[in-house]
Enzyme design. Structure first.
Site, mmCIF file in Angstrom:
data_model
loop_
_atom_site.group_PDB
_atom_site.id
_atom_site.type_symbol
_atom_site.label_atom_id
_atom_site.label_comp_id
_atom_site.label_asym_id
_atom_site.label_seq_id
_atom_site.Cartn_x
_atom_site.Cartn_y
_atom_site.Cartn_z
ATOM 1 N N GLY A 1 0.805 -1.211 0.000
ATOM 2 C CA GLY A 1 0.000 0.000 0.000
ATOM 3 C C GLY A 1 0.842 1.266 0.000
ATOM 4 C CG LEU B 1 2.269 3.810 6.081
ATOM 5 C CD1 LEU B 1 3.196 5.026 6.155
ATOM 6 C CD2 LEU B 1 1.308 3.788 7.276
ATOM 7 C CG ASP C 1 -7.801 -13.498 3.413
ATOM 8 O OD1 ASP C 1 -8.129 -12.368 3.819
ATOM 9 O OD2 ASP C 1 -8.617 -14.355 3.020
ATOM 10 C CB ALA D 1 -6.458 -0.532 7.311
ATOM 11 C CE1 TYR D 2 -14.035 -1.687 3.470
ATOM 12 C CE2 TYR D 2 -13.704 -4.025 3.128
ATOM 13 C CZ TYR D 2 -14.412 -2.875 2.879
ATOM 14 O OH TYR D 2 -15.496 -2.903 2.045
ATOM 15 C CB THR D 3 -8.315 2.180 3.490
ATOM 16 O OG1 THR D 3 -7.921 1.623 2.235
ATOM 17 C CG2 THR D 3 -7.281 1.852 4.557
ATOM 18 C CE1 TYR E 1 -10.622 2.802 7.568
ATOM 19 C CE2 TYR E 1 -11.019 5.117 8.030
ATOM 20 C CZ TYR E 1 -10.142 4.074 7.829
ATOM 21 O OH TYR E 1 -8.792 4.301 7.884
ATOM 22 C CE LYS F 1 -7.700 1.845 11.173
ATOM 23 N NZ LYS F 1 -6.565 0.952 10.815
#
Length: 297
Positions: free
Chosen positions: A16, A18, A43, A73-75, A137, A141
């Protein structure tokens, strides 16, 4: 104090935005061992796979201090509104699995977000401000933060906001492309935050992970200062040598999205510097540096 002991790093989310910058920073650390995993390698919805990845890495880290930086993360903020179950596993359960596997065996540096707050503040959010997420989201988090806190151990949650970098999609790259494609662009002027260059964030996270002394359980890292998305877009146009007047102000209500956006996302970074870590540069200074490196590719 930075560790003189060779370290073993595991970076999740390594493909990703970052993650790319974390690997670049870590490449400059002589003697350290770095393992990078992305979606193709593990996964994050598969508990057995996540735990096995950490255990295998720890076994290969014998004799080194182990540091895991969770940049995965799921962003997809809007998608999470209709896929909260998956987001909760990736953002809430996976951090718990990581923390449990590392407890007593290594350090966890976990990246979180301004979306855990409701965005109604008028002053920068301190690290101990109550969380009150308004989106799926944000809720997922926040669940990850709470899970890590419940496990304990040598773990620090680092909240950040408005991140942009050379890799992947982000606001700065989008504005750079639109400047070349459109005569004018309309950008919301009623959401305020601190644009954060991912290269700065990566350097901060590595500094945090490498130091020998323990850190507070929650810290904030963003570039300093604040601006609206509209103001940031104008700054991007200025960096490109374009007329910033081509950026027009609009409102959040004019661009409805499935997930609510925080109106105010400024995070108080005083705990970061209070912990003896290097202060983040001003956002405008870092934007200039970033733009000099190029966003047109």
């Amino acid at each position: 104090m930075t560790s003189a002991t060779p370290l073993s790093w595991l970076v999740t989310g390594a493909r990703g935005q970052l993650g790319h910058d974390l690997l670049e920073v870590l490449a400059g650390r002589d003697g350290d061992q770095v393992t990078a995993v992305g979606r193709a390698e593990v996964d994050l919805t598969d508990e057995a796979a996540v735990r096995a990845t950490v255990r295998d890495w720890l076994a290969a880290s014998a004799g080194r201090r182990a540091v895991l930086v969770n940049a995965a993360a799921y962003t997809a903020v809007d998608d999470a509104e209709t896929d909260e179950g998956t987001a909760l596993v990736v953002n809430g359960s996976a951090p718990r699995w990581l923390a449990e596997e590392l407890s007593g065996r290594g350090r966890l540096v976990h990246v979180s977000t301004d979306y855990v707050f409701d965005g109604s503040a008028t002053e920068p959010y301190p690290v101990d401000a109550p969380v009150a997420p308004r989106s799926a989201y944000g809720r997922t988090k926040a669940a990850g933060e709470q899970a890590i806190a419940a496990v304990g151990g040598d773990a620090t949650v680092v909240r950040t906001a408005w991140v942009y970098g050379r890799h992947g999609g982000n606001f700065v790259r989008t504005m750079t492309k639109l400047e070349a494609q459109r005569e004018t662009v309309s950008v919301v002027d009623d959401q305020v935050g601190s644009p954060t260059w991912s290269a700065d964030l990566a350097a901060g996270l590595v500094e945090l992970g490498a130091r020998e002394e323990p850190s507070p359980p929650v810290l904030h890292y963003t570039n300093s200062g604040q601006v609206s998305w509209f103001g940031l877009a104008r700054a991007v146009f200025e960096e490109l040598g374009a007329d910033p007047a081509r950026v027009l102000p609009t409102t959040t209500d004019a661009f409805p999205r499935p997930a609510p956006r925080p109106a105010y996302s400024v995070l108080d970074g005083s705990a970061w510097t209070g912990a003896g870590l290097t202060p983040a540069p001003p956002w405008r200074e870092s934007l200039h540096t970033a733009m000099q490196e190029g966003f047109r590719d």
